[in-house]
Scaffold this motif. Structure first.
Motif, PDB file in Angstrom:
ATOM      1  N   TYR A 219      12.901 -82.637  85.695  1.00  0.00           N
ATOM      2  CA  TYR A 219      13.040 -84.097  85.744  1.00  0.00           C
ATOM      3  C   TYR A 219      14.216 -84.493  86.656  1.00  0.00           C
ATOM      4  O   TYR A 219      14.129 -85.480  87.396  1.00  0.00           O
ATOM      5  CB  TYR A 219      13.265 -84.654  84.340  1.00  0.00           C
ATOM      6  CG  TYR A 219      11.998 -84.808  83.525  1.00  0.00           C
ATOM      7  CD1 TYR A 219      10.874 -85.439  84.059  1.00  0.00           C
ATOM      8  CD2 TYR A 219      11.918 -84.334  82.215  1.00  0.00           C
ATOM      9  CE1 TYR A 219       9.718 -85.596  83.315  1.00  0.00           C
ATOM     10  CE2 TYR A 219      10.766 -84.474  81.472  1.00  0.00           C
ATOM     11  CZ  TYR A 219       9.667 -85.110  82.015  1.00  0.00           C
ATOM     12  OH  TYR A 219       8.514 -85.255  81.285  1.00  0.00           O
ATOM     13  N   LEU A 220      15.275 -83.719  86.629  1.00  0.00           N
ATOM     14  CA  LEU A 220      16.413 -84.022  87.503  1.00  0.00           C
ATOM     15  C   LEU A 220      16.035 -83.876  88.967  1.00  0.00           C
ATOM     16  O   LEU A 220      16.493 -84.655  89.822  1.00  0.00           O
ATOM     17  CB  LEU A 220      17.599 -83.109  87.166  1.00  0.00           C
ATOM     18  CG  LEU A 220      18.366 -83.434  85.885  1.00  0.00           C
ATOM     19  CD1 LEU A 220      19.480 -82.418  85.659  1.00  0.00           C
ATOM     20  CD2 LEU A 220      18.941 -84.861  85.931  1.00  0.00           C
ATOM     21  N   ARG A 221      15.204 -82.873  89.265  1.00  0.00           N
ATOM     22  CA  ARG A 221      14.749 -82.704  90.651  1.00  0.00           C
ATOM     23  C   ARG A 221      13.917 -83.899  91.104  1.00  0.00           C
ATOM     24  O   ARG A 221      13.876 -84.214  92.299  1.00  0.00           O
ATOM     25  CB  ARG A 221      13.923 -81.429  90.780  1.00  0.00           C
ATOM     26  CG  ARG A 221      14.731 -80.154  90.562  1.00  0.00           C
ATOM     27  CD  ARG A 221      13.938 -78.930  90.987  1.00  0.00           C
ATOM     28  NE  ARG A 221      14.641 -77.696  90.656  1.00  0.00           N
ATOM     29  CZ  ARG A 221      14.321 -76.500  91.160  1.00  0.00           C
ATOM     30  NH1 ARG A 221      13.310 -76.390  92.015  1.00  0.00           N
ATOM     31  NH2 ARG A 221      14.987 -75.428  90.804  1.00  0.00           N
ATOM     32  N   LEU A 222      13.273 -84.551  90.130  1.00  0.00           N
ATOM     33  CA  LEU A 222      12.499 -85.754  90.453  1.00  0.00           C
ATOM     34  C   LEU A 222      13.353 -87.016  90.322  1.00  0.00           C
ATOM     35  O   LEU A 222      12.829 -88.133  90.445  1.00  0.00           O
ATOM     36  CB  LEU A 222      11.285 -85.853  89.518  1.00  0.00           C
ATOM     37  CG  LEU A 222      10.213 -84.770  89.702  1.00  0.00           C
ATOM     38  CD1 LEU A 222       9.196 -84.824  88.564  1.00  0.00           C
ATOM     39  CD2 LEU A 222       9.508 -84.957  91.046  1.00  0.00           C
ATOM     40  N   ASP A 223      14.637 -86.826  90.048  1.00  0.00           N
ATOM     41  CA  ASP A 223      15.594 -87.937  89.876  1.00  0.00           C
ATOM     42  C   ASP A 223      15.201 -88.848  88.709  1.00  0.00           C
ATOM     43  O   ASP A 223      15.455 -90.047  88.727  1.00  0.00           O
ATOM     44  CB  ASP A 223      15.709 -88.761  91.162  1.00  0.00           C
ATOM     45  CG  ASP A 223      17.014 -89.570  91.183  1.00  0.00           C
ATOM     46  OD1 ASP A 223      18.000 -89.092  90.592  1.00  0.00           O
ATOM     47  OD2 ASP A 223      17.016 -90.669  91.762  1.00  0.00           O
ATOM     48  N   ASP A 224      14.573 -88.230  87.690  1.00  0.00           N
ATOM     49  CA  ASP A 224      14.224 -88.967  86.475  1.00  0.00           C
ATOM     50  C   ASP A 224      15.263 -88.600  85.408  1.00  0.00           C
ATOM     51  O   ASP A 224      15.031 -87.770  84.524  1.00  0.00           O
ATOM     52  CB  ASP A 224      12.809 -88.585  86.009  1.00  0.00           C
ATOM     53  CG  ASP A 224      12.298 -89.495  84.899  1.00  0.00           C
ATOM     54  OD1 ASP A 224      13.131 -90.136  84.237  1.00  0.00           O
ATOM     55  OD2 ASP A 224      11.064 -89.541  84.685  1.00  0.00           O
ATOM     56  N   ARG A 225      16.432 -89.234  85.519  1.00  0.00           N
ATOM     57  CA  ARG A 225      17.541 -88.864  84.652  1.00  0.00           C
ATOM     58  C   ARG A 225      17.301 -89.238  83.184  1.00  0.00           C
ATOM     59  O   ARG A 225      17.809 -88.574  82.290  1.00  0.00           O
ATOM     60  CB  ARG A 225      18.828 -89.507  85.168  1.00  0.00           C
ATOM     61  CG  ARG A 225      19.299 -88.910  86.498  1.00  0.00           C
ATOM     62  CD  ARG A 225      20.719 -89.336  86.826  1.00  0.00           C
ATOM     63  NE  ARG A 225      20.813 -90.768  87.074  1.00  0.00           N
ATOM     64  CZ  ARG A 225      20.617 -91.344  88.260  1.00  0.00           C
ATOM     65  NH1 ARG A 225      20.309 -90.602  89.314  1.00  0.00           N
ATOM     66  NH2 ARG A 225      20.726 -92.639  88.421  1.00  0.00           N
ATOM     67  N   GLY A 226      16.519 -90.282  82.950  1.00  0.00           N
ATOM     68  CA  GLY A 226      16.243 -90.702  81.574  1.00  0.00           C
ATOM     69  C   GLY A 226      15.482 -89.629  80.794  1.00  0.00           C
ATOM     70  O   GLY A 226      15.863 -89.264  79.673  1.00  0.00           O
ATOM     71  N   ARG A 227      14.418 -89.113  81.411  1.00  0.00           N
ATOM     72  CA  ARG A 227      13.634 -88.073  80.735  1.00  0.00           C
ATOM     73  C   ARG A 227      14.407 -86.751  80.673  1.00  0.00           C
ATOM     74  O   ARG A 227      14.292 -85.999  79.707  1.00  0.00           O
ATOM     75  CB  ARG A 227      12.295 -87.881  81.435  1.00  0.00           C
ATOM     76  CG  ARG A 227      11.299 -88.997  81.157  1.00  0.00           C
ATOM     77  CD  ARG A 227       9.914 -88.625  81.667  1.00  0.00           C
ATOM     78  NE  ARG A 227       8.916 -89.597  81.279  1.00  0.00           N
ATOM     79  CZ  ARG A 227       8.579 -90.669  81.984  1.00  0.00           C
ATOM     80  NH1 ARG A 227       9.178 -90.885  83.152  1.00  0.00           N
ATOM     81  NH2 ARG A 227       7.669 -91.509  81.555  1.00  0.00           N
ATOM     82  N   ALA A 228      15.199 -86.492  81.699  1.00  0.00           N
ATOM     83  CA  ALA A 228      16.020 -85.289  81.682  1.00  0.00           C
ATOM     84  C   ALA A 228      17.009 -85.348  80.515  1.00  0.00           C
ATOM     85  O   ALA A 228      17.192 -84.362  79.779  1.00  0.00           O
ATOM     86  CB  ALA A 228      16.759 -85.140  83.001  1.00  0.00           C
ATOM     87  N   ARG A 229      17.623 -86.498  80.344  1.00  0.00           N
ATOM     88  CA  ARG A 229      18.590 -86.655  79.251  1.00  0.00           C
ATOM     89  C   ARG A 229      17.906 -86.461  77.897  1.00  0.00           C
ATOM     90  O   ARG A 229      18.478 -85.839  76.989  1.00  0.00           O
ATOM     91  CB  ARG A 229      19.242 -88.047  79.331  1.00  0.00           C
ATOM     92  CG  ARG A 229      20.459 -88.202  78.445  1.00  0.00           C
ATOM     93  CD  ARG A 229      21.035 -89.619  78.541  1.00  0.00           C
ATOM     94  NE  ARG A 229      22.378 -89.689  78.006  1.00  0.00           N
ATOM     95  CZ  ARG A 229      22.663 -89.687  76.703  1.00  0.00           C
ATOM     96  NH1 ARG A 229      21.698 -89.605  75.800  1.00  0.00           N
ATOM     97  NH2 ARG A 229      23.936 -89.756  76.300  1.00  0.00           N
TER      98      ARG A 229
END
Length: 260
Positions: A219-229
């Motif tokens: 998710y971080l690689r996709l810059d989706d920090r919300g789902r990564a968190r």
């Protein structure tokens, strides 16, 4: 004269009953003796002699209680000989045609175990188990889940759970392998799909923490920090004492710092 005639009729009428009763006792005794002879060979692991002997019991004494037991022992001989597909067929026939028999639970367990025994094992020069055919593992898991649901108080419950856990871990390993395969090709949606399948379908597998970490990183690689968190938070919540939880806490602080 009339009395004598009646007595003669009574004698004629009673004779077959006494004879039939004698034949019935002899039939049962012969069936038991034949079964016990076959069972003796079976207990010596001599299925070469035991299996045809059990088949004779089933054929020659079909109306005795030993016919059903002989059917089950034939299936056991197949199992002992590593003929698991044939064993499954034999156990299922027993279950189908003897649905009220006291040994149904045992037969159900053996069906699951026969599938389990067909799961490929690891060999030095062969592909890992999770890269090979998963059908036996999936069949075993399905049968074990049904068995545990239907017989929650079984004396075999611990063994069944142990086998089920291995099935879950093998199948989860396959999903992890596939996820890493797609990750090397930067196919991030496929990575996420595989990891979500692992977490959803194979709950409590040995790969849960690793899958959550990889999911967060993807998710971080996709810059989706919300789902990564969210993925990192799940690690902290479910595995607070793990080394991954420490890494997850650091990642959460880093995400929060970037959000300010």
């Amino acid at each position: 004269m009339r009395v004598l005639f009646c007595l003669a009729l009574a004698t004629i009428g009673c004779a077959p009953i006494a004879t039939t009763g004698g034949r019935g006792v002899a039939y049962s005794e012969d069936a038991q003796q034949a079964y016990e002879n076959a069972l003796e060979a079976f207990r010596r692991d001599n299925c070469l002699d035991a299996e045809p002997a059990f088949r004779r019991v089933r054929r020659e004494f079909p109306y005795s209680r030993f016919a059903a037991l002989a059917e089950l022992r034939v299936a056991d001989c197949k199992f002992k000989g590593g003929q698991y597909a044939e064993a499954i067929t034999a156990y299922r026939q027993f279950i189908r045609f003897r649905p009220s028999h006291s040994q149904i639970e045992y037969a159900r367990f053996r069906v699951a175990e026969s599938h389990y025994k067909q799961i490929p094992t690891e060999w030095f020069f062969s592909p890992p188990t999770h890269e090979r055919d998963r059908q036996a593992t999936e069949d075993a898991l399905r049968q074990l889940r049904r068995y545990l649901l239907d017989y929650p108080d079984s004396e075999r419950i611990a063994e069944a759970r142990e086998m089920m856990q291995r099935c879950i871990d093998v199948l989860a390993a396959h999903e992890m392998y596939a996820a890493k395969f797609y990750l090397r090709r930067d196919a991030y949606p496929a990575v996420i799909n595989r990891l979500q399948t692992l977490l959803r379908t194979y709950d409590r597998s040995a790969y849960e923490v690793e899958a959550l970490m990889l999911l967060a990183e993807t998710y971080l690689r996709l810059d989706d920090r919300g789902r990564a968190r969210s993925a990192y938070e799940e690690i902290v919540e479910r595995y607070p004492e793990s080394s991954e939880a420490s890494d997850a806490r650091s990642a959460i602080r880093s995400i929060d710092a970037r959000a300010r």
